[in-house]
Design a protein around this motif. Structure first.
Motif, PDB file in Angstrom:
ATOM      1  N   THR A 153       0.830  -1.209   0.000  1.00  0.00           N
ATOM      2  CA  THR A 153       0.000   0.000   0.000  1.00  0.00           C
ATOM      3  C   THR A 153       0.862   1.254   0.000  1.00  0.00           C
ATOM      4  N   ILE A 154       2.028   1.180   0.633  1.00  0.00           N
ATOM      5  CA  ILE A 154       2.948   2.322   0.672  1.00  0.00           C
ATOM      6  C   ILE A 154       3.309   2.776  -0.735  1.00  0.00           C
ATOM      7  N   ILE A 155       3.605   1.822  -1.609  1.00  0.00           N
ATOM      8  CA  ILE A 155       4.005   2.159  -2.977  1.00  0.00           C
ATOM      9  C   ILE A 155       2.857   2.835  -3.715  1.00  0.00           C
ATOM     10  N   GLU A 156       1.651   2.322  -3.509  1.00  0.00           N
ATOM     11  CA  GLU A 156       0.473   2.964  -4.115  1.00  0.00           C
ATOM     12  C   GLU A 156       0.330   4.401  -3.616  1.00  0.00           C
ATOM     13  N   HIS A 157       0.532   4.605  -2.326  1.00  0.00           N
ATOM     14  CA  HIS A 157       0.416   5.941  -1.750  1.00  0.00           C
ATOM     15  C   HIS A 157       1.470   6.892  -2.309  1.00  0.00           C
ATOM     16  N   LEU A 158       2.681   6.385  -2.511  1.00  0.00           N
ATOM     17  CA  LEU A 158       3.746   7.228  -3.065  1.00  0.00           C
ATOM     18  C   LEU A 158       3.370   7.735  -4.455  1.00  0.00           C
ATOM     19  N   VAL A 159       2.778   6.860  -5.255  1.00  0.00           N
ATOM     20  CA  VAL A 159       2.360   7.261  -6.605  1.00  0.00           C
ATOM     21  C   VAL A 159       1.244   8.290  -6.529  1.00  0.00           C
ATOM     22  N   LYS A 160       0.238   8.029  -5.681  1.00  0.00           N
ATOM     23  CA  LYS A 160      -0.862   8.976  -5.524  1.00  0.00           C
ATOM     24  C   LYS A 160      -0.360  10.332  -5.033  1.00  0.00           C
ATOM     25  N   GLY A 161       0.555  10.298  -4.074  1.00  0.00           N
ATOM     26  CA  GLY A 161       1.089  11.544  -3.531  1.00  0.00           C
ATOM     27  C   GLY A 161       1.845  12.353  -4.559  1.00  0.00           C
ATOM     28  N   GLU A 162       2.599  11.666  -5.401  1.00  0.00           N
ATOM     29  CA  GLU A 162       3.361  12.368  -6.434  1.00  0.00           C
ATOM     30  C   GLU A 162       2.423  12.995  -7.465  1.00  0.00           C
ATOM     31  N   LEU A 163       1.349  12.289  -7.804  1.00  0.00           N
ATOM     32  CA  LEU A 163       0.366  12.854  -8.731  1.00  0.00           C
ATOM     33  C   LEU A 163      -0.309  14.078  -8.130  1.00  0.00           C
ATOM     34  N   MET A 164      -0.603  14.024  -6.827  1.00  0.00           N
ATOM     35  CA  MET A 164      -1.191  15.186  -6.158  1.00  0.00           C
ATOM     36  C   MET A 164      -0.207  16.341  -6.128  1.00  0.00           C
ATOM     37  N   GLN A 165       1.084  16.030  -5.978  1.00  0.00           N
ATOM     38  CA  GLN A 165       2.117  17.061  -5.985  1.00  0.00           C
ATOM     39  C   GLN A 165       2.181  17.756  -7.341  1.00  0.00           C
ATOM     40  N   ILE A 166       2.077  16.978  -8.398  1.00  0.00           N
ATOM     41  CA  ILE A 166       2.138  17.526  -9.755  1.00  0.00           C
ATOM     42  C   ILE A 166       0.966  18.470 -10.012  1.00  0.00           C
ATOM     43  N   HIS A 167      -0.204  18.128  -9.470  1.00  0.00           N
ATOM     44  CA  HIS A 167      -1.415  18.918  -9.727  1.00  0.00           C
ATOM     45  C   HIS A 167      -1.778  19.810  -8.544  1.00  0.00           C
ATOM     46  N   LYS A 168      -0.792  20.170  -7.729  1.00  0.00           N
ATOM     47  CA  LYS A 168      -1.070  20.929  -6.506  1.00  0.00           C
ATOM     48  C   LYS A 168      -1.616  22.328  -6.774  1.00  0.00           C
ATOM     49  N   ALA A 169      -1.313  22.889  -7.944  1.00  0.00           N
ATOM     50  CA  ALA A 169      -1.733  24.267  -8.228  1.00  0.00           C
ATOM     51  C   ALA A 169      -3.155  24.355  -8.766  1.00  0.00           C
ATOM     52  N   GLU A 170      -3.829  23.239  -8.947  1.00  0.00           N
ATOM     53  CA  GLU A 170      -5.185  23.261  -9.486  1.00  0.00           C
ATOM     54  C   GLU A 170      -6.152  23.882  -8.486  1.00  0.00           C
ATOM     55  N   PRO A 171      -7.182  24.577  -8.977  1.00  0.00           N
ATOM     56  CA  PRO A 171      -8.174  25.223  -8.090  1.00  0.00           C
ATOM     57  C   PRO A 171      -8.853  24.189  -7.177  1.00  0.00           C
ATOM     58  N   GLY A 172      -9.092  24.568  -5.940  1.00  0.00           N
ATOM     59  CA  GLY A 172      -9.779  23.696  -5.004  1.00  0.00           C
ATOM     60  C   GLY A 172      -8.862  22.831  -4.169  1.00  0.00           C
ATOM     61  N   ASN A 173      -7.580  22.880  -4.452  1.00  0.00           N
ATOM     62  CA  ASN A 173      -6.619  22.092  -3.681  1.00  0.00           C
ATOM     63  C   ASN A 173      -6.166  22.882  -2.462  1.00  0.00           C
ATOM     64  N   GLY A 174      -6.880  22.741  -1.371  1.00  0.00           N
ATOM     65  CA  GLY A 174      -6.577  23.484  -0.156  1.00  0.00           C
ATOM     66  C   GLY A 174      -5.769  22.679   0.845  1.00  0.00           C
ATOM     67  N   ILE A 175      -5.937  23.024   2.136  1.00  0.00           N
ATOM     68  CA  ILE A 175      -5.129  22.417   3.191  1.00  0.00           C
ATOM     69  C   ILE A 175      -5.409  20.927   3.329  1.00  0.00           C
ATOM     70  N   SER A 176      -6.670  20.511   3.126  1.00  0.00           N
ATOM     71  CA  SER A 176      -7.012  19.097   3.224  1.00  0.00           C
ATOM     72  C   SER A 176      -6.262  18.283   2.177  1.00  0.00           C
ATOM     73  N   ASN A 177      -6.193  18.823   0.977  1.00  0.00           N
ATOM     74  CA  ASN A 177      -5.459  18.162  -0.098  1.00  0.00           C
ATOM     75  C   ASN A 177      -3.972  18.085   0.236  1.00  0.00           C
ATOM     76  N   TYR A 178      -3.455  19.154   0.836  1.00  0.00           N
ATOM     77  CA  TYR A 178      -2.034  19.195   1.215  1.00  0.00           C
ATOM     78  C   TYR A 178      -1.712  18.137   2.273  1.00  0.00           C
ATOM     79  N   ILE A 179      -2.588  18.004   3.269  1.00  0.00           N
ATOM     80  CA  ILE A 179      -2.367  17.027   4.337  1.00  0.00           C
ATOM     81  C   ILE A 179      -2.411  15.598   3.774  1.00  0.00           C
ATOM     82  N   THR A 180      -3.368  15.346   2.897  1.00  0.00           N
ATOM     83  CA  THR A 180      -3.472  14.016   2.286  1.00  0.00           C
ATOM     84  C   THR A 180      -2.239  13.714   1.438  1.00  0.00           C
ATOM     85  N   LYS A 181      -1.810  14.696   0.682  1.00  0.00           N
ATOM     86  CA  LYS A 181      -0.610  14.525  -0.147  1.00  0.00           C
ATOM     87  C   LYS A 181       0.619  14.251   0.698  1.00  0.00           C
TER      88      LYS A 181
END
Length: 211
Positions: free
Chosen positions: A170-198
């Motif tokens: 599951t860790i590896i899956e999370h790393l991929v998801k986190g990196e994708l969230m990092q790439i799209h961090k500037a998209e509208p609606g990505n607030g503190i909750s998105n940052y904490i999850t990432k």
């Protein structure tokens, strides 16, 4: 020796060696300042040596790429946490061999993620050294990271514990998801909750699930 290799992939074992620092529970009970890295420094060296054996390859270039970051060891925060938590939960007893392997696996997964991150971020340096992608190119950096993940997966499979295998995978899956969230961090609606999850996916998940 034949016992040391299984299907051509080394399987490393090492004995925990920090008796001279005393039990971690005794250290905390004495209310003394405890440097956790000093407490497990010998064990962390053992983790590093085992990882070097595990990632050894008869392919010269692949061996060089995989070993490059292992040689440039950081603080080994993740394996240190695994060993310290394991010892604490066992009343100060030394971690088991299986827990030592989890420490090795956690560092291999972390290092593999760094190789991939440096390609995505186009980084030139890491830990004061040139990155793999800078030294050998993006393709070799990606393949080097994949190779580390493959060896980590083999070491994980040898534990023969479905629950542990599921958690660590599951860790590896999370790393991929986190990196994708990092790439799209500037998209509208990505607030503190998105940052904490990432942040959990990219950093905390490896630490938490390894323990």
């Amino acid at each position: 020796s034949d016992d040391y290799y299984t299907n051509g992939v080394p399987e490393c074992q090492f004995k925990f060696d920090h008796e001279k620092y005393g039990s971690i529970t005794k250290l905390f009970d004495s209310h003394r300042h405890v440097d956790p890295f000093v407490h497990v420094q010998n064990d962390l060296q053992g983790v590093t040596e085992c990882i070097k054996d595990i990632v050894g390859s008869d392919h010269k270039v692949l061996n060089t790429v995989a070993s490059y970051f292992i040689e440039a060891a950081g603080k080994r925060v993740r394996p240190a946490i695994v060993l310290l938590v394991a010892e604490s939960l066992h009343g100060g007893e030394l971690p088991s061999e299986e827990q030592g392997r989890i420490a090795q696996i956690s560092e291999m997964i972390h290092t593999a993620s760094l190789l991939h991150d440096d390609v995505i971020d186009k980084s030139d340096t890491r830990r004061g050294l040139k990155t793999i992608n800078k030294m050998f190119g993006n393709k070799m950096a990606v393949l080097g990271g994949d190779f580390l993940l493959a060896r980590a997966s083999l070491t994980l499979a040898r534990l023969k514990d479905p629950v542990v295998i599921e958690l660590m995978s599951t860790i590896i899956e999370h790393l991929v998801k986190g990196e994708l969230m990092q790439i799209h961090k500037a998209e509208p609606g990505n607030g503190i909750s998105n940052y904490i999850t990432k942040s959990y996916y990219k950093t905390a998940s490896l630490m938490a699930n390894s323990c």
